[in-house]
Design a protein around this motif. Sequence first.
Motif, PDB file in Angstrom:
ATOM      1  N   ARG A  96       0.951  -1.027  -0.014  1.00 22.21           N
ATOM      2  CA  ARG A  96       0.118  -0.192   0.131  1.00 22.21           C
ATOM      3  C   ARG A  96       0.996   1.292  -0.003  1.00 22.21           C
ATOM      4  O   ARG A  96       1.874   1.488   0.777  1.00 22.21           O
ATOM      5  CB  ARG A  96      -0.889   0.046   1.169  1.00 22.21           C
ATOM      6  CG  ARG A  96      -1.794   1.166   1.479  1.00 22.21           C
ATOM      7  CD  ARG A  96      -2.566   1.297   2.534  1.00 22.21           C
ATOM      8  NE  ARG A  96      -3.024   2.744   2.833  1.00 22.21           N
ATOM      9  CZ  ARG A  96      -4.373   3.036   3.259  1.00 22.21           C
ATOM     10  NH1 ARG A  96      -5.097   2.165   3.275  1.00 22.21           N
ATOM     11  NH2 ARG A  96      -4.778   4.444   3.384  1.00 22.21           N
ATOM     12  N   LEU A 117       0.326  -1.359 -10.434  1.00 21.04           N
ATOM     13  CA  LEU A 117      -0.421  -0.575  -9.448  1.00 21.04           C
ATOM     14  C   LEU A 117      -1.666  -0.039  -9.706  1.00 21.04           C
ATOM     15  O   LEU A 117      -2.182   0.349 -11.010  1.00 21.04           O
ATOM     16  CB  LEU A 117       0.564   0.769  -9.532  1.00 21.04           C
ATOM     17  CG  LEU A 117       0.362   1.983  -8.304  1.00 21.04           C
ATOM     18  CD1 LEU A 117       1.555   2.479  -7.814  1.00 21.04           C
ATOM     19  CD2 LEU A 117      -0.411   2.922  -9.138  1.00 21.04           C
ATOM     20  N   THR A 118      -2.612   0.101  -8.829  1.00 23.20           N
ATOM     21  CA  THR A 118      -3.996   0.506  -9.004  1.00 23.20           C
ATOM     22  C   THR A 118      -4.184   1.637  -8.076  1.00 23.20           C
ATOM     23  O   THR A 118      -3.891   1.702  -6.827  1.00 23.20           O
ATOM     24  CB  THR A 118      -4.962  -0.687  -8.550  1.00 23.20           C
ATOM     25  OG1 THR A 118      -4.691  -1.745  -9.509  1.00 23.20           O
ATOM     26  CG2 THR A 118      -6.394  -0.199  -8.700  1.00 23.20           C
ATOM     27  N   VAL A 119      -4.555   2.753  -8.583  1.00 24.72           N
ATOM     28  CA  VAL A 119      -5.161   3.914  -7.691  1.00 24.72           C
ATOM     29  C   VAL A 119      -6.438   3.770  -7.090  1.00 24.72           C
ATOM     30  O   VAL A 119      -7.300   3.270  -7.749  1.00 24.72           O
ATOM     31  CB  VAL A 119      -5.192   5.292  -8.642  1.00 24.72           C
ATOM     32  CG1 VAL A 119      -5.466   6.384  -7.631  1.00 24.72           C
ATOM     33  CG2 VAL A 119      -3.945   5.484  -9.346  1.00 24.72           C
ATOM     34  N   LYS A 144      -8.593   7.505  -9.883  1.00 27.89           N
ATOM     35  CA  LYS A 144      -9.256   6.375  -9.042  1.00 27.89           C
ATOM     36  C   LYS A 144      -9.582   5.237 -10.004  1.00 27.89           C
ATOM     37  O   LYS A 144     -10.532   5.520 -11.149  1.00 27.89           O
ATOM     38  CB  LYS A 144     -10.106   6.745  -8.211  1.00 27.89           C
ATOM     39  CG  LYS A 144     -10.941   5.818  -7.339  1.00 27.89           C
ATOM     40  CD  LYS A 144     -12.128   6.513  -6.472  1.00 27.89           C
ATOM     41  CE  LYS A 144     -12.615   5.480  -5.521  1.00 27.89           C
ATOM     42  NZ  LYS A 144     -13.917   5.796  -4.769  1.00 27.89           N
ATOM     43  N   GLN A 158       6.179   7.484  -9.023  1.00 27.34           N
ATOM     44  CA  GLN A 158       4.797   8.157  -8.864  1.00 27.34           C
ATOM     45  C   GLN A 158       4.746   9.528  -7.949  1.00 27.34           C
ATOM     46  O   GLN A 158       5.829   9.824  -7.050  1.00 27.34           O
ATOM     47  CB  GLN A 158       3.935   7.254  -7.805  1.00 27.34           C
ATOM     48  CG  GLN A 158       3.839   5.904  -8.577  1.00 27.34           C
ATOM     49  CD  GLN A 158       4.898   4.768  -7.634  1.00 27.34           C
ATOM     50  OE1 GLN A 158       4.565   4.795  -6.501  1.00 27.34           O
ATOM     51  NE2 GLN A 158       5.348   3.712  -8.409  1.00 27.34           N
ATOM     52  N   ASN A 160       1.871  12.478  -6.284  1.00 29.52           N
ATOM     53  CA  ASN A 160       0.475  12.622  -6.288  1.00 29.52           C
ATOM     54  C   ASN A 160       0.186  14.109  -6.834  1.00 29.52           C
ATOM     55  O   ASN A 160       0.844  15.065  -6.447  1.00 29.52           O
ATOM     56  CB  ASN A 160       0.085  12.771  -4.834  1.00 29.52           C
ATOM     57  CG  ASN A 160      -1.252  13.396  -4.092  1.00 29.52           C
ATOM     58  OD1 ASN A 160      -2.061  13.330  -5.193  1.00 29.52           O
ATOM     59  ND2 ASN A 160      -1.456  13.131  -3.011  1.00 29.52           N
ATOM     60  N   ALA A 168      -2.449   4.078  -3.299  1.00 30.62           N
ATOM     61  CA  ALA A 168      -2.430   3.063  -4.462  1.00 30.62           C
ATOM     62  C   ALA A 168      -2.026   1.799  -3.625  1.00 30.62           C
ATOM     63  O   ALA A 168      -1.724   1.693  -2.713  1.00 30.62           O
ATOM     64  CB  ALA A 168      -1.211   3.559  -5.286  1.00 30.62           C
TER      65      ALA A 168
END
Length: 216
Positions: A96, A117-119, A144, A158, A160, A168
Motif C-alpha cells: 500500500r 499499480l492500482t489507484v 481512481k 509516482q 500525487n 495506491a
Amino acid sequence: MAKHVIVLSLVALSFGFLAFAFEPSPLQDFCVADSTSSARVNGQACKDPGSVTANDFSFSGLHLPGNTSNPNGSRVTPVSVAQLPGLNTLGISLVRIDYAPWGINPPHTHPRATEILTVIEGSLQVGFVTSNPNNAQITNTLHKGDVFVFPVGLVHFQRNVGTGNAVAIAALSSQNPGVITIANAVFGSKPEISGDILAKAFQMDKSVVNQLQAKF
C-alpha cells in the motif's frame, strides 16, 4: 524432419530457461516461511506443515493510512514474506502506498519484480524510464480505478498531483522484490562513492556532490 525436431526442442528449452529466470514454481502446496530457522536458502526455509495455521496466510493493516510526514511525503506499507509467511515460494507480494498532496514515491527500481499499480484514491502521475541508450520516459496521469505496469528492473516513480491525499495498491511478481532508491543508492552508499566519480558521472561540481552526499 530431424532438424525441425531439434529446432523445436531448442525453442522449448529456451522457454524453460525463461520460466526459471525468476522465482521457480513451488513443488508443494505451500512453504510457510520459518523465521526461526538459520538455514540458508534462496528464500526462507519451510515451517513444519503440521504447525501451520490460518494466521500464516493472512495479514491485517492495509486499511490503515501510512504516515507521510517525511521529506518525500509518502509511505510504503509492504506485505511481503516478512509480513505474510505464507507468501514464501509463491512469487508474489503487495504494497500500500500513501501520498500526501504533491508527495512522491521517488525514482527507484525493483530488481526482482514487475509491479502493477492500482489507484484507490486521488490522482497520480506515474512513469518509468527505458534502458540505455534511449532512456525514454513512459508517463501517464492516473485517477481512481486506473492501473499501470512498471516492467521489472526499470527506474520508475509516482507523484500525487491532487490537492488531497492519494492511495495506491501495487502487486509485485516476487515474494521479495527488493527496492533500490536511486538517490539513496548513489549519494548515500556506505562507504561513499568517490565524489570525483559522481562529479564526472553527473557532470556537476564536486562541491554539489558533497552537499548531496551530506543529505543522505
